[in-house]
Design an enzyme around this catalytic site. Structure first.
Site: not given
Lengths: 315, 497
Positions: B204, B278, B312, B409
């Protein structure tokens, strides 16, 4: 500014002090420098920007002939070309200078007169620089007396590589004094110095010794000018201005043959040293074949068509 | 350091050149869109064919740089996901798990070559749908995608030598959910090793960036990949949940936010499913006083402004030694002033559009919090386009470890600058985060690089570089940055038993 200049004066007070200063400069990471140069090389310069860049590049060319077979006739022809690169187009700017051996300066002057095209002469036992100091200085004086506006000297690479920095420094100072009103370009022959750390150190050394321009190569050693070497030199003149307030010019020479290459250098000047350097007063190309490629591209931009090489003069 | 510019005098007079013109303004250099053919609507790619969703629902994908609607995308419901998983199972049992590694490798090589042949098409489409600059999609994303397929194609017939037992077996059907920051590259990271090991996949793509995954589906058809080996189902969170909770999925691979990763870990707890996650990061990019400073500045810029900071492993915390902090910041600001923000398809654009209105709101919110908490915000003067989602490259100085912008983040072009005094303090500060995905070290001293690298709790440690990706190198995190490794020989482990 004065504090910057005086601390630099301290740095050249002794061999040990100069070594400490040069070895205290930040290192250059080879991979990173080459990556940055390659990244700038992907800029896409089109239409109006390309027209601007091509005319600027023509105005920055030091049109060069440095052959054993040079003759007065060759130098006259080259000088005529420098004044009027494209005889068919009066709007085409002249080059910055012609660059010849000292004994050819007089012939260049006959043709160039006060056209605004400067005469640069290579001196100091070009290209190897292997001669006694008084011979080098006599070489410079010859060229200046013959009417050279600019002197392109070579440094003693042997002295630099063996760590005798002050000797190299003092030689540049002496040559600068011998230049009188002529402007001094200092050639490093970066193909022999090899590491980017050396390029950064020798750039500072030459600037502190009074160079008006720092120049990559003689054109006689491979590799000659490269984008990463020029990057390191552009960073050096930028940083030198931060410390002293004084601008020093940069001249890559040798191996720049196409408009595409020249434009990559101009992008680098623009984004690394800054737009103040986008002038023949502060940036030059030492080249012979580059000019015709610039002219072909210029004609193509104006007419929309490429002409064959026979539509441009050989010299 | 004086800033005043003093000419050395007579040079200008000597060359007698006329005064310089307006300056070097780069004219627009747009990459042509003509190479891509975006359809008005897309179905789901199940069992080698594009099919409509059974529920008939769809959503729109837009160009984040213009807010233009690009296409209607089918939304996969539970029944669609079930059909995709059944197709994958059938392909696994009947074809793919029985095929020799050498034969599987041929398909992967073929896919890699087709991606290279259609590289420009993929790059343009990625920049349109994602907002990233064409120079990155063209020079980083797509070449790395092809490299991943080539690399894992080479492993397909050598698995018994990969160090995971004498006769390693595939897991079965892998459910893979990927993010919007590197849509095609994350697809490659997931699909290439899974297929090389003999698994089939249901993937997806993110709901804001489905187009390159759907173009990849066409590549699978072009490569004559057996139907059902790769299935691509589009949709948002519920579609992802349907994949994760499907009983016949043997393995879940997810790249995305830590919150969703946590939810996935909960959902599969107690099942037989294997998982790799991840997740987020808050990487420290550590600059020592003996760094190669010009390259360090490039590394800082690349670390946080590459891909608009939607990375990331972005170097979102600059840890700079106090003795050089002022100098590094001055150089960084000068460099940032040359960054070109704008049209992702312009070949000279350095920073493109923020991927979505939602992400832009999050970046704005955290930046405002940074200011409220007392950090000093700086951006170079830069004009942002009127339409689309944009955020200027931004740095915060005066940041302390207690600030939210130093801990959370942001996933945008926002850098928090923190100083340190000693190597030990740098390690402490770098590790003082719930994340642990990557770190950067800038020093000319090799022994310090090794000393630091062995103490940093991060899956990837870059020395005198940042954000370098290679298919041969494993990638993954510590702590809340996830578990499992992708890439390299290590990346095979997640798809073998």
């Amino acid at each position: 500014m004065n504090s910057g200049l005086s601390s630099l004066a301290d740095a050249t007070s002794s061999d040990a002090a100069l070594r400490r200063f040069l070895h205290g400069l930040p290192g250059v990471d080879q991979v990173g420098a080459e990556q940055r140069a390659a990244g700038l090389g992907t800029r896409s310069i089109k239409t109006s920007a390309k027209e601007y860049a091509i005319d600027l590049a023509i105005r920055m060319v030091d049109l060069t002939t440095l052959e054993g077979m040079d003759t007065p006739g060759k130098v006259r022809a080259l000088s005529a070309k420098a004044m009027r690169p494209d005889p068919a187009d009066q709007t085409c700017p002249h080059t910055a200078a012609v660059c010849v051996y000292p004994d050819m300066v007089g012939f260049a002057r006959e043709t160039l007169g006060s056209s605004g095209v400067n005469i640069a002469a290579v001196a100091t036992a070009f290209p190897s620089g292997r001669a006694a100091l008084d011979i080098k200085l006599a070489d410079v004086q010859d060229a200046v007396e013959a009417g050279a506006d600019e002197i392109d000297m070579v440094i003693d690479r042997g002295a630099f590589l063996s760590g005798r920095y002050l000797e190299v420094f003092e030689e540049i100072v002496a040559v600068r004094a011998a230049c009188g009103d002529a402007h001094l370009k200092v050639i490093f022959e970066t193909g022999e110095l090899q590491t980017y750390d050396n390029v950064r150190r020798v750039s500072w050394l030459a600037m502190m010794a009074g160079a008006h321009f720092i120049k990559t190569s003689t054109g006689k050693v491979q590799p000659a000018a490269t984008l990463p070497v020029t990057l390191v030199m552009l960073e050096a003149v930028r940083d030198y201005r931060d410390v002293t307030g004084q601008m020093v010019g940069v001249k890559p020479a040798g191996g720049i043959r196409t408009s595409k290459d020249a434009i990559k250098y101009l992008v680098m000047v623009n984004e690394v040293a800054g737009p103040d350097w986008l002038s023949p007063d502060w940036f030059r190309f030492g080249a012979s074949t580059l000019l015709n490629d610039l002219l072909m591209q210029r004609t193509k931009m104006k007419t929309g068509r490429y002409s064959g090489p026979d539509y441009f003069t050989l010299d | 350091m004086a800033k005043k510019v003093v000419s050395t005098g007579s040079t200008t007079a000597k060359t007698g050149s006329t005064t310089v013109q307006a300056g070097f303004d780069y004219a627009p250099a747009p990459e042509s869109r003509a190479i891509v053919d975006i359809k008005s609507s897309y179905g789901l790619f199940i069992n080698g064919e594009f099919v409509d969703s059974t529920g008939g629902n769809s959503f729109k994908t837009i160009s984040p740089s213009t807010e233009e609607v690009l296409a209607e995308i089918a939304e996969a419901n539970d029944a669609d996901v079930d059909a995709a998983v059944r197709a994958a199972r059938r392909a696994y049992t009947r074809v793919w798990s029985k095929m020799s590694g050498a034969e599987r490798g041929k398909y992967l090589y073929r896919i890699a070559r087709i991606i290279q042949e259609r590289a420009r098409e993929f790059a343009v489409l990625e920049s349109i749908d994602n907002g990233k600059p064409i120079k990155e999609s063209r020079d980083v994303d797509v070449p790395t995608v092809a490299a991943h397929f080539f690399y894992y194609a080479g492993w397909a017939d050598k698995l018994e030598f990969s160090g995971f037992g004498p006769d390693p077996k595939p897991l079965g059907v892998a459910g893979q959910i990927i993010p919007w920051n590197f849509p095609l590259l994350m697809l490659a990271w997931k699909i290439a090793p899974a297929l090389a090991c003999g698994n089939t996949v249901v993937l997806k793509p993110a709901e804001t960036t489905p187009l390159t995954a759907l173009l990849f589906a066409e590549v699978c058809q072009q490569a004559d990949l057996p139907p059902g080996v790769v299935n691509i189902v589009t949709g948002a969170g519920p579609t992802g949940q349907a994949i994760v909770s499907h009983p016949d999925v043997d393995k879940v691979a997810f790249t995305g936010s830590t919150d969703v990763g946590r939810a996935i870990a909960k959902a599969i707890a107690g099942t037989e499913k294997k998982v790799t996650l991840e997740l987020g990061g808050k990487a420290a990019n550590i600059v020592f006083e003996d760094s190669p400073v010009d390259q360090a500045v490039e590394g800082i810029v690349n670390g946080i402004f590459f891909n608009q900071g939607h990375v990331c492993c972005a170097g979102s915390r600059l840890l700079v030694q106090e003795s050089v902090a002022d100098e590094v910041l001055e150089r960084l600001k000068r460099r940032m002033a040359t960054l070109r923000v704008g049209d992702p398809l312009d070949k000279n654009t350095d920073i493109g559009a923020i991927n979505s209105a939602e992400q832009l709101a999050k970046i704005r919110e955290l930046s405002e919090i940074g200011e409220l908490e007392g950090a000093e915000r700086w951006s170079p003067p830069c004009e942002l386009p009127a339409h689309g989602f944009w955020f200027p490259p931004t740095i915060f100085t005066g940041v302390t470890a207690a600030h939210r912008i130093a801990r959370e983040e942001i996933f945008g072009p926002v850098l928090s600058v923190i100083t340190f005094r000693t190597p030990a303090e740098a390690v402490e500060k770098a590790n003082n985060t719930p994340f642990g995905l990557s770190a950067g070290i800038w020093t000319e001293k090799g022994s310090r690089i090794l000393w630091m690298a062995s103490r940093l709790r991060a899956g990837v440690v870059w020395a005198n570089t940042f954000n370098r990706f290679d298919p041969t190198s494993p990638f993954g995190g510590y702590k809340e940055s996830g578990y499992g490794r992708e890439g390299g020989r290590h990346g095979l482990e997640a798809y073998l038993r």
